[in-house]
Structure formats: C-alpha cells, structure tokens
Scaffold this motif. Structure first.
Motif, PDB file in Angstrom:
ATOM      1  N   ASP A   7     -17.619  42.439  64.199  1.00  0.00           N
ATOM      2  CA  ASP A   7     -18.176  43.672  63.643  1.00  0.00           C
ATOM      3  C   ASP A   7     -19.604  43.923  64.133  1.00  0.00           C
ATOM      4  OD1 ASP A   7     -16.082  42.426  62.209  1.00  0.00           O
ATOM      5  OD2 ASP A   7     -16.493  43.624  60.426  1.00  0.00           O
ATOM      6  N   ASP A  43     -15.186  48.228  63.220  1.00  0.00           N
ATOM      7  CA  ASP A  43     -16.445  48.246  62.454  1.00  0.00           C
ATOM      8  C   ASP A  43     -17.649  48.310  63.389  1.00  0.00           C
ATOM      9  OD1 ASP A  43     -15.027  48.357  60.128  1.00  0.00           O
ATOM     10  OD2 ASP A  43     -15.880  46.559  59.226  1.00  0.00           O
ATOM     11  N   ASN A  73     -11.986  48.971  59.188  1.00  0.00           N
ATOM     12  CA  ASN A  73     -11.885  49.847  58.019  1.00  0.00           C
ATOM     13  C   ASN A  73     -13.009  50.882  57.973  1.00  0.00           C
ATOM     14  OD1 ASN A  73     -13.380  47.359  57.363  1.00  0.00           O
ATOM     15  ND2 ASN A  73     -13.694  48.311  55.361  1.00  0.00           N
ATOM     16  N   HIS A  74     -14.157  50.602  58.591  1.00  0.00           N
ATOM     17  CA  HIS A  74     -15.203  51.624  58.585  1.00  0.00           C
ATOM     18  C   HIS A  74     -14.805  52.837  59.428  1.00  0.00           C
ATOM     19  CE1 HIS A  74     -18.620  49.870  56.264  1.00  0.00           C
ATOM     20  NE2 HIS A  74     -17.819  48.829  56.380  1.00  0.00           N
ATOM     21  N   HIS A 144      -8.294  43.784  62.480  1.00  0.00           N
ATOM     22  CA  HIS A 144      -9.603  43.752  61.829  1.00  0.00           C
ATOM     23  C   HIS A 144      -9.673  42.752  60.675  1.00  0.00           C
ATOM     24  CE1 HIS A 144     -13.566  44.973  60.700  1.00  0.00           C
ATOM     25  NE2 HIS A 144     -13.166  45.241  59.466  1.00  0.00           N
ATOM     26  N   HIS A 263     -14.515  41.363  59.787  1.00  0.00           N
ATOM     27  CA  HIS A 263     -14.422  41.902  58.418  1.00  0.00           C
ATOM     28  C   HIS A 263     -15.021  41.099  57.281  1.00  0.00           C
ATOM     29  CE1 HIS A 263     -12.896  44.611  55.374  1.00  0.00           C
ATOM     30  NE2 HIS A 263     -12.204  43.664  54.780  1.00  0.00           N
TER      31      HIS A 263
HETATM   32 MN   LIG Z   1     -14.559  45.588  57.810  1.00  0.00          MN
END
Ligand SMILES: [Mn+2]
Length: 329
Positions: A7, A43, A73-74, A144, A263
């Motif tokens: 990330d 991310d 997820n971002h 991720h 993550h």
């Molecule tokens: Mn994440």
C-alpha cells in the motif's frame, strides 16, 4: 519473477526509492526492470502527500508492461463514492451514493479529492475500472486483502471473467447483504469477526469498530479473538471465538499457492516476515510513519523473511513539526 509492492497511499517518494533500490530504472517515462515485473496491490490513493505522482508512477508501469496491478479497497471505495446508488435517480443526499458521503467517509478520501483536480479525477476512476481485483499467476496469487476461492467464484460468475468495475458492478457489490457484497468485502477488505457485545476498538483511521480483521489463513477451532486478530493488537479479548463463527469458518489451505496481500497496517517495529509459509503481507504502514514494503518472489512455494525489501517513510511536514523523535520509531 515478481516484486510485489504494498500500500503506497500517496507516498510517491518512498515508492520511487523502493523501485530504485530493487533495480528498476526510468526508461521512456516508466520505471522498468530488465528481468522482473512489479505487482501493485492497490491502495495507492488517500492519506499521503503525493497521491497524483504515486498514481502516475503505477499507471506508467502498468501501461508500459513493467507492472501488473490489483485494486485496493481505497480505489473501490473511491469508485463507490462516485457512483450513485440508483441508475435512474440523481443523488440528493449523502446516503444516495454507493459509499455514503458522510463526514467520516469524506475525511478518509479528502486528501485525494484535494490533491487531484476534479476534471482529472474522472480519468483516474476510469482507469481503476479496468484493473482486476485479484491476480492468479499459477504459482503466485495477489489480492489486496484476502484470497477466498468461493468469494472469487461468486464474483466471476456474477460479472464474467473479464469484467470491468462498471457502475453496475459497483452497485451490485454494494447491495448490502448480497452474496456479491459479501464476496467483495472478503477480498478487498478482509474477512472479519464481530467482537463480543459491547466491545469496540479504533481502526487505523481512528474510528471505532465492532469487528476485527481475522487471520483468514488459519483455523478458528479452539482459538480466541486475540489469536485470530490481524494484526495482533491490544484490547482484543482473549476469549474463545463463538461456536457459530468457528463452524462457518473456512481458512486458506496451507498447501495452496503462496498469496501476497497488503491492507493490514502491520507494525514497522517488527522485522517483516511471512504471516504463514504461504501468506505474506507487504503493508508496513508507510502512511503512519512506517515503511513501504515489497516482497521479491523468485518462484518459492514457502515464502521467506529475507525476500522483503523496505524503505522508511519520509517525515511529512506535519510530523516534522509535531515531534522529530517519533518519526524514527
Ligand atoms: Mn486497504
């Protein structure tokens, strides 16, 4: 062979330093390695000081064939933040978007919206749409947060093998309680366990949460909340997991191919090491003054601690002002 990079969260300077340390050099714009390919685990946005540059470095490498990528997820949150819940009715309220535009959700996303001009942001969202949510390279898997065959099967069946993260897909995976939503949450955000009644803990953004992320590659049988918490942290109760949770738990098999994830905001205070012989996490919290990390994979089935490479976070202007000692922690 592959260098899997965790990330970035807008820490472009550290990304460039990490790539250079691993022998990548600028070649016609994109960083490139003579005989290795980078893999970015998503991310890239939110939090950090150089989000636009981080995106540019990643995109140039992907488009130049020097890297592969999966979304974090971002990025899927950013798509959801920009996608109306209804295909026919214009959003009027914060809750009318697939990711509600609450103060909390806005604060998590604010650095990106501030740093990237609105007119340009739409183009980045379109680029995200074409990036897969996981990569199965045969002897190596990249995602991720969590590899889950059943969840991936659900998503593949629903959207076809070469789907794009279209507004329809984003709406489907944000339909609360649906199998698609559960599958999406598992893969992009990790599998979670609800804490016992009345217990809550702050998440990395400082918001109280009533669930913890779980070690999805370990059995739950005879184990406690504290045992299964990823990362291990104070405040998680050392009481046995509920039997209904244990009964429905499937863990990633120890003989399955190695998986590299990001993550989990692992502590940079401990030396990087695999979480299991076939699972490594390369998120060592660069966005909290930690380290940007990569795992250099050369075909091994059992992952090794000596294959991690890390670069320490550069102190941000705020951190320098706040306390120059804490940055070295
Ligand atoms: Mn994440």
């Amino acid at each position: 062979m592959y260098d899997v990079i965790g990330d970035v969260h807008g820490h472009a300077e550290e990304l460039v330093e990490l790539l250079e340390r691993m022998g990548y050099r600028r070649d016609g714009g994109a960083f490139r390695h003579a005989d290795r390919t980078a893999i970015f685990l998503g991310d890239w946005i939110d939090r950090g000081p150089n989000i636009r540059q981080a995106l540019q470095v990643v995109r140039e490498m992907v488009e130049g064939g020097a890297a592969k990528a999966v979304l974090g997820n971002h990025e899927t949150n950013a798509l959801a933040y920009a996608t109306p819940k209804s295909a026919t009715h214009a959003p009027l309220h914060a809750q009318d978007w697939c990711r509600s535009r609450t103060d909390r959700n806005h604060s998590i996303h604010a650095a990106t919206l501030k740093q990237i001009p609105a007119a340009e942001w739409a183009g980045w969202l379109d680029w995200f749409r074409g990036i897969p949510w996981w990569l199965d390279l045969g002897d190596l898997r990249c995602v991720h947060a969590c590899w889950d065959d059943a969840a991936m099967h659900t998503l593949s069946r629903a959207f076809g093998p070469r789907w794009q993260s279209t507004p329809e897909v984003i709406r489907a995976v944000h339909h609360r309680g649906s199998p698609e939503a559960q599958a999406f949450e598992a893969i992009l955000k990790g599998r979670e366990v609800d804490l016992p009644e009345g217990v809550s803990l702050p998440d990395p953004e400082g918001h109280r949460r009533t669930a913890i992320r779980a070690r999805w590659f370990e059995p739950a049988d005879g184990r406690t909340y504290a045992d299964i918490s990823l990362p291990a942290r104070e405040g998680v109760p050392a009481q046995p997991l509920p039997s209904d949770f244990v009964a429905s738990w499937r863990h990633y098999p120890p003989d399955a191919p190695p998986v590299v994830v990001g993550h989990y905001w692992l502590s940079p205070a401990v030396d990087p090491a695999p979480l299991a012989p076939n699972v490594a996490c390369v998120d060592y919290s660069v966005a909290k003054g930690g380290r940007l990390a990569a795992y250099r994979w050369d075909g091994e089935h059992a992952l090794r601690a000596d294959r991690f490479v890390t670069v320490p976070a550069k102190p941000s202007a705020d951190e320098v002002r706040a306390d120059s000692d804490s940055i070295r922690a």
